[in-house]
Design a protein around this motif. Structure first.
Motif, mmCIF file in Angstrom:
data_model
loop_
_atom_site.group_PDB
_atom_site.id
_atom_site.type_symbol
_atom_site.label_atom_id
_atom_site.label_comp_id
_atom_site.label_asym_id
_atom_site.label_seq_id
_atom_site.Cartn_x
_atom_site.Cartn_y
_atom_site.Cartn_z
ATOM 1 N N GLN A 1 58.889 23.089 83.028
ATOM 2 C CA GLN A 1 59.967 23.302 83.981
ATOM 3 C C GLN A 1 60.028 24.763 84.432
ATOM 4 O O GLN A 1 60.165 25.043 85.623
ATOM 5 C CB GLN A 1 61.308 22.890 83.373
ATOM 6 C CG GLN A 1 62.469 23.028 84.349
ATOM 7 C CD GLN A 1 63.791 22.713 83.693
ATOM 8 O OE1 GLN A 1 64.211 23.428 82.783
ATOM 9 N NE2 GLN A 1 64.430 21.641 84.145
ATOM 10 N N ARG A 2 59.892 25.700 83.485
ATOM 11 C CA ARG A 2 59.919 27.116 83.851
ATOM 12 C C ARG A 2 58.772 27.456 84.797
ATOM 13 O O ARG A 2 58.944 28.213 85.755
ATOM 14 C CB ARG A 2 59.873 28.004 82.599
ATOM 15 C CG ARG A 2 61.191 28.056 81.867
ATOM 16 C CD ARG A 2 61.246 29.168 80.846
ATOM 17 N NE ARG A 2 60.246 29.055 79.805
ATOM 18 C CZ ARG A 2 60.407 28.410 78.651
ATOM 19 N NH1 ARG A 2 61.552 27.820 78.391
ATOM 20 N NH2 ARG A 2 59.441 28.374 77.761
ATOM 21 N N TYR A 3 57.592 26.899 84.531
ATOM 22 C CA TYR A 3 56.463 27.165 85.419
ATOM 23 C C TYR A 3 56.732 26.597 86.812
ATOM 24 O O TYR A 3 56.475 27.257 87.821
ATOM 25 C CB TYR A 3 55.164 26.593 84.844
ATOM 26 C CG TYR A 3 53.994 26.894 85.744
ATOM 27 C CD1 TYR A 3 53.431 28.166 85.775
ATOM 28 C CD2 TYR A 3 53.483 25.937 86.606
ATOM 29 C CE1 TYR A 3 52.381 28.466 86.624
ATOM 30 C CE2 TYR A 3 52.441 26.228 87.464
ATOM 31 C CZ TYR A 3 51.898 27.489 87.463
ATOM 32 O OH TYR A 3 50.867 27.787 88.323
ATOM 33 N N GLN A 4 57.265 25.381 86.872
ATOM 34 C CA GLN A 4 57.580 24.772 88.165
ATOM 35 C C GLN A 4 58.610 25.618 88.914
ATOM 36 O O GLN A 4 58.481 25.840 90.120
ATOM 37 C CB GLN A 4 58.110 23.346 87.959
ATOM 38 C CG GLN A 4 58.349 22.590 89.253
ATOM 39 C CD GLN A 4 58.871 21.184 89.017
ATOM 40 O OE1 GLN A 4 59.373 20.866 87.939
ATOM 41 N NE2 GLN A 4 58.763 20.347 90.027
ATOM 42 N N ASP B 1 67.875 24.563 96.084
ATOM 43 C CA ASP B 1 66.744 23.657 96.298
ATOM 44 C C ASP B 1 65.927 23.502 95.018
ATOM 45 O O ASP B 1 65.455 22.411 94.702
ATOM 46 C CB ASP B 1 65.854 24.167 97.433
ATOM 47 C CG ASP B 1 66.548 24.104 98.788
ATOM 48 O OD1 ASP B 1 67.505 23.304 98.936
ATOM 49 O OD2 ASP B 1 66.140 24.851 99.694
ATOM 50 N N ILE B 2 65.764 24.604 94.280
ATOM 51 C CA ILE B 2 65.011 24.553 93.021
ATOM 52 C C ILE B 2 65.765 23.706 92.003
ATOM 53 O O ILE B 2 65.167 22.876 91.308
ATOM 54 C CB ILE B 2 64.754 25.973 92.485
ATOM 55 C CG1 ILE B 2 63.825 26.722 93.450
ATOM 56 C CG2 ILE B 2 64.166 25.935 91.079
ATOM 57 C CD1 ILE B 2 63.698 28.197 93.183
ATOM 58 N N LEU B 3 67.070 23.876 91.932
ATOM 59 C CA LEU B 3 67.898 23.072 91.035
ATOM 60 C C LEU B 3 67.743 21.591 91.354
ATOM 61 O O LEU B 3 67.550 20.768 90.455
ATOM 62 C CB LEU B 3 69.365 23.501 91.145
ATOM 63 C CG LEU B 3 70.322 22.713 90.287
ATOM 64 C CD1 LEU B 3 70.565 23.434 88.976
ATOM 65 C CD2 LEU B 3 71.635 22.508 91.011
ATOM 66 N N ALA B 4 67.782 21.264 92.648
ATOM 67 C CA ALA B 4 67.661 19.867 93.060
ATOM 68 C C ALA B 4 66.286 19.294 92.717
ATOM 69 O O ALA B 4 66.170 18.131 92.301
ATOM 70 C CB ALA B 4 67.929 19.736 94.560
ATOM 71 N N GLN B 5 65.229 20.082 92.889
ATOM 72 C CA GLN B 5 63.873 19.592 92.641
ATOM 73 C C GLN B 5 63.512 19.519 91.165
ATOM 74 O O GLN B 5 62.737 18.663 90.759
ATOM 75 C CB GLN B 5 62.847 20.471 93.357
ATOM 76 C CG GLN B 5 62.803 20.267 94.845
ATOM 77 C CD GLN B 5 61.635 20.998 95.477
ATOM 78 O OE1 GLN B 5 60.552 21.073 94.902
ATOM 79 N NE2 GLN B 5 61.853 21.536 96.658
ATOM 80 N N THR B 6 64.045 20.453 90.366
ATOM 81 C CA THR B 6 63.596 20.563 88.978
ATOM 82 C C THR B 6 64.641 20.169 87.951
ATOM 83 O O THR B 6 64.297 19.866 86.812
ATOM 84 C CB THR B 6 63.175 22.005 88.654
ATOM 85 O OG1 THR B 6 64.326 22.851 88.707
ATOM 86 C CG2 THR B 6 62.099 22.498 89.607
ATOM 87 N N GLY B 7 65.912 20.220 88.317
ATOM 88 C CA GLY B 7 66.973 19.979 87.349
ATOM 89 C C GLY B 7 67.218 21.168 86.438
ATOM 90 O O GLY B 7 67.998 21.086 85.490
ATOM 91 N N ALA B 8 66.555 22.292 86.708
ATOM 92 C CA ALA B 8 66.717 23.491 85.884
ATOM 93 C C ALA B 8 68.106 24.082 86.095
ATOM 94 O O ALA B 8 68.664 24.025 87.186
ATOM 95 C CB ALA B 8 65.659 24.532 86.246
#
Length: 101
Positions: free
Chosen positions: A44-47, A60-67
């Motif tokens: 996840q961190r790499y993504q 957008d990153i939150l939406a795509q990765t759930g991070a």
């Protein structure tokens, strides 16, 4: 113990990783080395790092990765002020950012 004194790194681990010749071998090595949760966190961190490098915004990153926003912020600090490990990987993999286009 003084927090500013780092423990010596185990170079043998990194040499072992460099001995893997295929993505499958590397994945098998990390499957043996790490727990499922540890692998998911690193992946996840790499993504997140890739998406930040490509210029995406936090939402957008939150939406795509759930991070979490804390994870995104931590990865962003590594990209900005870290040891340039991500930069080396991105360059060698041909992952471009908005400044490269």
């Amino acid at each position: 113990m003084n927090k500013h004194i780092k423990k010596p790194r185990n170079e043998e681990l990194y040499r072992a990783i460099l001995q893997m010749e295929t993505v499958e071998e590397c994945m098998r090595f990390f499957d043996d080395l790490c727990t499922v949760t540890e692998l998911q966190a690193m992946e996840q961190r790499y993504q997140v790092a890739v998406l930040l490098h490509q210029g995406l915004i936090y939402n957008d990153i939150l939406a795509q990765t759930g991070a979490s926003s804390a994870t995104i912020s931590r990865v962003n600090r590594s990209l900005q002020y870290g040891a340039d490990g991500y930069a080396v990987a991105f360059e060698r993999l041909g992952i471009t950012g908005p400044e490269d286009k």
